[in-house]
Design a protein around this motif. Structure first.
Motif, PDB file in Angstrom:
ATOM      1  N   PHE A 237       0.798  -1.224   0.000  1.00 46.79           N
ATOM      2  CA  PHE A 237       0.000   0.000   0.000  1.00 46.79           C
ATOM      3  C   PHE A 237       0.829   1.272   0.000  1.00 46.79           C
ATOM      4  CE2 PHE A 237      -3.624   2.567   0.613  1.00 46.79           C
ATOM      5  CZ  PHE A 237      -3.290   3.543   1.518  1.00 46.79           C
ATOM      6  N   ALA A 238       1.720   1.419   0.959  1.00 48.72           N
ATOM      7  CA  ALA A 238       2.495   2.658   1.077  1.00 48.72           C
ATOM      8  C   ALA A 238       3.510   2.788  -0.056  1.00 48.72           C
ATOM      9  CB  ALA A 238       3.193   2.719   2.425  1.00 48.72           C
ATOM     10  N   ALA A 239       4.054   1.695  -0.492  1.00 49.11           N
ATOM     11  CA  ALA A 239       5.060   1.740  -1.553  1.00 49.11           C
ATOM     12  C   ALA A 239       4.453   2.108  -2.901  1.00 49.11           C
ATOM     13  CB  ALA A 239       5.769   0.401  -1.646  1.00 49.11           C
ATOM     14  N   ASP A 240       3.162   1.851  -3.085  1.00 52.04           N
ATOM     15  CA  ASP A 240       2.506   2.140  -4.355  1.00 52.04           C
ATOM     16  C   ASP A 240       2.202   3.623  -4.550  1.00 52.04           C
ATOM     17  OD1 ASP A 240       2.555  -0.501  -5.054  1.00 52.04           O
ATOM     18  OD2 ASP A 240       0.473  -0.893  -4.521  1.00 52.04           O
ATOM     19  N   LYS A 241       2.294   4.404  -3.519  1.00 56.52           N
ATOM     20  CA  LYS A 241       1.963   5.817  -3.596  1.00 56.52           C
ATOM     21  C   LYS A 241       3.221   6.644  -3.364  1.00 56.52           C
ATOM     22  CE  LYS A 241      -2.775   5.200  -2.112  1.00 56.52           C
ATOM     23  NZ  LYS A 241      -3.819   5.692  -1.232  1.00 56.52           N
ATOM     24  N   PRO A 242       3.868   7.085  -4.424  1.00 54.65           N
ATOM     25  CA  PRO A 242       5.144   7.806  -4.258  1.00 54.65           C
ATOM     26  C   PRO A 242       5.009   9.133  -3.516  1.00 54.65           C
ATOM     27  CG  PRO A 242       4.423   7.869  -6.539  1.00 54.65           C
ATOM     28  CD  PRO A 242       3.489   6.950  -5.810  1.00 54.65           C
ATOM     29  N   ASP A 243       3.820   9.712  -3.482  1.00 53.56           N
ATOM     30  CA  ASP A 243       3.639  10.981  -2.785  1.00 53.56           C
ATOM     31  C   ASP A 243       3.210  10.776  -1.329  1.00 53.56           C
ATOM     32  OD1 ASP A 243       1.221   9.910  -3.658  1.00 53.56           O
ATOM     33  OD2 ASP A 243       0.268  11.859  -3.862  1.00 53.56           O
ATOM     34  N   HIS A 244       3.287   9.526  -0.850  1.00 52.87           N
ATOM     35  CA  HIS A 244       2.940   9.200   0.528  1.00 52.87           C
ATOM     36  C   HIS A 244       4.160   8.632   1.249  1.00 52.87           C
ATOM     37  CE1 HIS A 244      -1.124   9.803  -0.817  1.00 52.87           C
ATOM     38  NE2 HIS A 244      -1.598   9.526   0.384  1.00 52.87           N
ATOM     39  N   GLU A 245       4.113   8.693   2.579  1.00 52.94           N
ATOM     40  CA  GLU A 245       5.188   8.160   3.404  1.00 52.94           C
ATOM     41  C   GLU A 245       4.594   7.390   4.579  1.00 52.94           C
ATOM     42  OE1 GLU A 245       7.181  11.776   4.353  1.00 52.94           O
ATOM     43  OE2 GLU A 245       5.670  12.421   5.789  1.00 52.94           O
ATOM     44  N   LYS A 246       5.379   6.471   5.116  1.00 48.90           N
ATOM     45  CA  LYS A 246       4.956   5.709   6.280  1.00 48.90           C
ATOM     46  C   LYS A 246       5.141   6.587   7.512  1.00 48.90           C
ATOM     47  CE  LYS A 246       6.445   1.244   4.490  1.00 48.90           C
ATOM     48  NZ  LYS A 246       7.320   0.080   4.735  1.00 48.90           N
ATOM     49  N   CYS A 247       4.076   6.707   8.303  1.00 54.59           N
ATOM     50  CA  CYS A 247       4.133   7.484   9.538  1.00 54.59           C
ATOM     51  C   CYS A 247       3.863   6.537  10.705  1.00 54.59           C
ATOM     52  CB  CYS A 247       3.110   8.617   9.495  1.00 54.59           C
ATOM     53  SG  CYS A 247       3.247   9.747  10.896  1.00 54.59           S
ATOM     54  N   TYR A 248       4.898   6.270  11.489  1.00 48.11           N
ATOM     55  CA  TYR A 248       4.813   5.342  12.609  1.00 48.11           C
ATOM     56  C   TYR A 248       4.339   6.047  13.875  1.00 48.11           C
ATOM     57  CZ  TYR A 248       7.528   2.053   9.822  1.00 48.11           C
ATOM     58  OH  TYR A 248       7.956   1.209   8.840  1.00 48.11           O
ATOM     59  N   GLY A 249       3.606   5.294  14.705  1.00 47.37           N
ATOM     60  CA  GLY A 249       3.241   5.767  16.032  1.00 47.37           C
ATOM     61  C   GLY A 249       2.002   6.643  16.106  1.00 47.37           C
ATOM     62  N   VAL A 250       1.230   6.753  15.038  1.00 44.78           N
ATOM     63  CA  VAL A 250       0.050   7.621  15.086  1.00 44.78           C
ATOM     64  C   VAL A 250      -1.249   6.897  14.721  1.00 44.78           C
ATOM     65  CG1 VAL A 250       1.356   9.728  14.662  1.00 44.78           C
ATOM     66  CG2 VAL A 250       0.394   8.474  12.725  1.00 44.78           C
ATOM     67  N   ALA A 251      -1.163   5.638  14.309  1.00 37.96           N
ATOM     68  CA  ALA A 251      -2.360   4.898  13.893  1.00 37.96           C
ATOM     69  C   ALA A 251      -3.221   4.556  15.102  1.00 37.96           C
ATOM     70  CB  ALA A 251      -1.959   3.619  13.162  1.00 37.96           C
ATOM     71  N   LYS A 252      -4.520   4.605  14.909  1.00 40.25           N
ATOM     72  CA  LYS A 252      -5.459   4.164  15.939  1.00 40.25           C
ATOM     73  C   LYS A 252      -5.530   2.643  15.915  1.00 40.25           C
ATOM     74  CE  LYS A 252      -6.641   8.155  17.424  1.00 40.25           C
ATOM     75  NZ  LYS A 252      -6.164   8.565  18.720  1.00 40.25           N
ATOM     76  N   ALA A 253      -5.952   2.043  17.004  1.00 41.59           N
ATOM     77  CA  ALA A 253      -6.072   0.587  17.080  1.00 41.59           C
ATOM     78  C   ALA A 253      -6.959   0.091  15.945  1.00 41.59           C
ATOM     79  CB  ALA A 253      -6.656   0.174  18.427  1.00 41.59           C
ATOM     80  N   GLY A 254      -6.457  -0.911  15.230  1.00 38.86           N
ATOM     81  CA  GLY A 254      -7.223  -1.495  14.137  1.00 38.86           C
ATOM     82  C   GLY A 254      -7.231  -0.695  12.853  1.00 38.86           C
TER      83      GLY A 254
END
Length: 91
Positions: free
Chosen positions: A28-45
């Protein structure tokens, strides 16, 4: 020629479909070059991909889990309190 047991056929088809969905979610994240992985902010689930403690998107066990990420537009993560572009070391 005998056909396979319907229960076995259904189970096999389900496993193949789930594995295809899992492969899609990991990219998912790799397919969108204008997006980045952001760790530590996701809600449960609500995480976008597998973590060290589970093998599937949407299975983070708690809010702000440090090894779970969501894909955000580039430049957004740095502006979120607790957000990190890198998975914390030691995980």
């Amino acid at each position: 020629m005998k056909s396979a047991n319907p229960a076995v056929s259904t189970t096999l088809a389900t496993l193949l479909a789930l594995s295809a969905l899992g492969a899609q979610s990991q990219a998912f994240a790799a397919d969108k070059p204008d997006h980045e992985k952001c760790y530590g902010v996701a809600k449960a689930g609500k995480n976008d991909c597998k973590t060290l403690s589970n093998a599937c998107a949407g299975h983070a066990i708690m809010d702000n889990q440090k090894d779970a990420f969501i894909a955000l537009p580039a430049g957004t993560c740095e502006r979120i309190v607790g957000g990190s572009l890198e998975m914390p070391s030691g995980m």
